[in-house]
Design a protein around this motif. Structure first.
Motif, PDB file in Angstrom:
ATOM      1  N   PRO A 474       0.808  -1.227   0.000  1.00  0.00           N
ATOM      2  CA  PRO A 474       0.000   0.000   0.000  1.00  0.00           C
ATOM      3  C   PRO A 474       0.841   1.276   0.000  1.00  0.00           C
ATOM      4  O   PRO A 474       1.855   1.365   0.695  1.00  0.00           O
ATOM      5  N   LEU A 475       0.407   2.232  -0.795  1.00  0.00           N
ATOM      6  CA  LEU A 475       1.003   3.567  -0.850  1.00  0.00           C
ATOM      7  C   LEU A 475      -0.089   4.570  -0.486  1.00  0.00           C
ATOM      8  O   LEU A 475      -1.180   4.543  -1.078  1.00  0.00           O
ATOM      9  N   ALA A 476       0.187   5.438   0.464  1.00  0.00           N
ATOM     10  CA  ALA A 476      -0.795   6.441   0.898  1.00  0.00           C
ATOM     11  C   ALA A 476      -0.501   7.781   0.241  1.00  0.00           C
ATOM     12  O   ALA A 476       0.650   8.234   0.223  1.00  0.00           O
ATOM     13  N   ASP A 508       3.719   1.687   3.007  1.00  0.00           N
ATOM     14  CA  ASP A 508       5.179   1.753   2.970  1.00  0.00           C
ATOM     15  C   ASP A 508       5.671   3.175   2.779  1.00  0.00           C
ATOM     16  O   ASP A 508       6.771   3.516   3.212  1.00  0.00           O
ATOM     17  N   SER A 509       4.887   3.993   2.097  1.00  0.00           N
ATOM     18  CA  SER A 509       5.252   5.394   1.892  1.00  0.00           C
ATOM     19  C   SER A 509       4.015   6.262   2.025  1.00  0.00           C
ATOM     20  O   SER A 509       2.894   5.816   1.755  1.00  0.00           O
ATOM     21  N   LEU A 538       8.629   3.567  -5.185  1.00  0.00           N
ATOM     22  CA  LEU A 538       8.070   4.285  -4.042  1.00  0.00           C
ATOM     23  C   LEU A 538       7.932   3.389  -2.809  1.00  0.00           C
ATOM     24  O   LEU A 538       7.829   3.885  -1.688  1.00  0.00           O
ATOM     25  N   VAL A 539       7.911   2.071  -3.020  1.00  0.00           N
ATOM     26  CA  VAL A 539       7.761   1.167  -1.876  1.00  0.00           C
ATOM     27  C   VAL A 539       8.848   0.103  -1.815  1.00  0.00           C
ATOM     28  O   VAL A 539       8.998  -0.568  -0.799  1.00  0.00           O
ATOM     29  N   GLU A 540       9.599  -0.086  -2.886  1.00  0.00           N
ATOM     30  CA  GLU A 540      10.586  -1.166  -2.941  1.00  0.00           C
ATOM     31  C   GLU A 540      11.556  -1.103  -1.769  1.00  0.00           C
ATOM     32  O   GLU A 540      12.177  -0.075  -1.497  1.00  0.00           O
TER      33      GLU A 540
END
Length: 551
Positions: A474-476, A508-509, A538-540
């Motif tokens: 998930p990215l917010a 994660d971000s 962005l999350v790796e």
């Protein structure tokens, strides 16, 4: 309007005109506030029907509208289907290419258009004239027509001089009365036809205590656009109940809505959450009297818990409802069941934050990926399927879409839900938006609601981003409040999420953005967000080992 044995819209208008001739219809327009009553409404709908007859439009033909919420648009709601034609409400917020496709697919004969939307329609016509080949007249809602290259006439001129009586035909309940297209975020818009019987039964279901009933002492203001699934059916149910209508007109600001609530004594209103977030901010900064307001209906997307608490503090009941274009639209309403009315506030609040109980007349089931029913334990996930008298069974002129979206007589809604032991349905995601991380589901909707419960967040959207090890993470994307400290925002939000959810649910971000893009119906546009922010970088590498899903 005559009645009959069939279930049609006609008796609703007849009843209002007969029993409540002096009840008001109030409309905020470009020309100012316009007041009329059911008696005048009956005269003007008859004039409209006569004008459509004289122009050669009628039996089964589709009449398009590109309009805000106002009295003239309301006149088409009963005038067009009452004389046997089909009302096709067109969403002006759609891209031009979608409007072009919709008009061509529907083969509209004429289009009623607000002056403010005239440039939009002109541009769509100029870009692709062939898609508007079926349209031979444009009727501009008002007393005059601005300069335009379209073959247009003013609405008042169109109906002027026609008789205020009309020989309303006896209609078959299976006759198409309405047409609305889905927003088309995942492909071409799909048309949904509403028969006379579908709209009748939907109206009657709304009038039950388990629906959104309207009484003759109510004052109803639909803020949800009339081009969006019949303003959730409120123009029909308000008429059926003999109540006062209040239409907020073009692009109402929070100040406009507050003034109408105060000045007209609005008791019931409805709209998407973003509308009420704006009103909340206005109420906090201004002296607003909400004492007349009893109920506020929220749909389109979930209302944050903080919103429900805010209106509870102002003695306004916020009612969650759910529906789709395909369900005409109301399918569930989050009323508190009788055996829960004495429960503590937090228990009742938990039920009210869900989409609610299925409306009388509909059936539903929830199935997993294998098509098996999931238990009603509030935890098991599955796709919601619904069927009933006002749920469509096919798409207009789209057999391939019909085959894909219906099974065993049920509509596959695409909503992933849980159902608790009391029967309350809770949408945890759209099937296309649920995040699969390490083989486990994460609800983007739940994360969004939790993020928006934080005092530093005005809006939040969560998307799944590809991840080499966990498939998705998930990215917010958050819009902070004006006084938020963005330097500490990400850490604060992580801590906030951890208070209610496991580590592997924590985004994660956190990316700060100026605005969450919206679809044409006011929902978060996840497709646009994925296109712009769906970068694995962005999350790796950001998810720690101990935050992975437990297997």
């Amino acid at each position: 309007m005559p009645g009959g044995t069939d279930q049609t819209l006609q008796p609703f208008a007849w009843r209002a005109e007969t029993l409540y001739p002096d009840t008001e219809i109030v409309s905020r327009t470009h020309e100012g506030i316009v007041r009329s009553d059911y008696s005048e409404y009956a005269d003007r709908t008859a004039q409209l029907a006569n004008a459509l007859d004289a122009a050669g439009y009628g039996d089964g033909e589709r009449i398009g509208t590109v309009c805000w919420n106002h009295h003239r648009h309301f006149e088409t709601y009963f005038g067009v289907p009452g004389m046997g034609a089909q009302l096709h409400t067109i969403n002006p917020l759609l891209p031009d290419k979608h409007i072009q496709y919709i008009v061509e697919n529907a083969a509209d004969r004429t289009i009623f258009v607000d002056q403010s939307f005239l440039p939009k329609v002109e541009g769509a016509v100029a870009d692709d004239p062939e898609s508007f080949a079926s349209v031979d007249r444009y009727v501009v809602m008002g007393g005059q027509v601005p300069e335009t290259e379209l073959d247009a006439v003013a609405y008042e001129s169109f109906i002027e001089g026609h008789s205020t009586t009309y020989d309303w035909p006896t209609l078959d309940e299976e006759r198409p009365a309405g047409l609305c297209y889905t927003s088309g975020t995942t492909g071409k818009p799909k048309g949904v036809e509403y028969t006379q019987q579908m709209l009748w039964s939907h109206t009657m279901a709304l009038q039950t205590p388990q629906g959104i009933p309207v009484a003759d002492d109510d004052v109803v203001m639909p803020v949800v656009p009339m081009f969006h699934v019949n303003a959730w059916g409120l123009p029909f149910s308000t008429t059926a109940g003999g109540a006062k209508h209040v239409y907020p007109g073009p692009q109402p600001e929070p100040a406009d809505l507050a003034a109408l609530i105060e000045d007209e004594g609005v008791t019931l209103t409805a709209g998407v959450p973003t509308v009420w977030l704006g009103l909340m901010e206005y109420v906090e900064d201004n002296d607003v009297d909400l004492s007349s307001l009893d109920r506020l209906v929220v749909g389109g997307s979930a209302a944050p818990e903080a919103m429900i608490r805010f209106f509870d503090d102002h003695d306004v009941e916020l009612i969650h409802a759910w529906g789709m274009t395909e369900t005409a639209p109301v399918g569930t309403v989050a009323h508190v069941k009788a055996d829960l009315e004495d429960a503590d506030y937090e228990t009742r609040l938990d039920k009210r934050t869900k989409q609610g109980l299925i409306v009388p007349g509909l059936e539903f089931r929830v199935v997993d990926d294998a098509g098996e029913a999931v238990p009603h334990d509030g935890e098991a996930f599955g796709e919601l399927h619904v069927r009933g008298p006002w749920v469509t069974t096919e798409y207009f002129a789209r057999p391939e879409a019909t085959e894909a979206e219906f099974v065993d007589g049920y509509l596959k809604t695409g909503d992933v839900v849980t159902v608790d032991g009391d029967g309350y349905i809770k949408i945890v995601d759209r099937a296309k938006d649920v995040i699969k991380s390490g083989g486990e589901w994460i609800s983007s909707v739940e994360l969004e609601n939790e993020l928006m419960a934080h005092e530093a967040v005005a809006e939040a959207a969560v998307i799944g981003v590809p991840h080499e090890r966990w498939q998705e993470r998930p990215l917010a994307l958050v819009v902070p409040t004006e006084d938020a400290d963005t330097g500490t925002l990400e850490a604060g939000l992580r801590e906030h999420i951890l208070a209610s959810y496991p580590k592997w649910w924590v985004p994660d971000s956190v990316v700060v953005i100026d605005e969450v893009p919206k679809t044409a119906t006011g929902k978060f546009n996840k497709q646009a967000l994925r296109a712009e922010y769906g970068d694995e970088s962005l999350v790796e590498g950001r998810v720690p080992e101990d935050a992975a899903p437990e297997r």
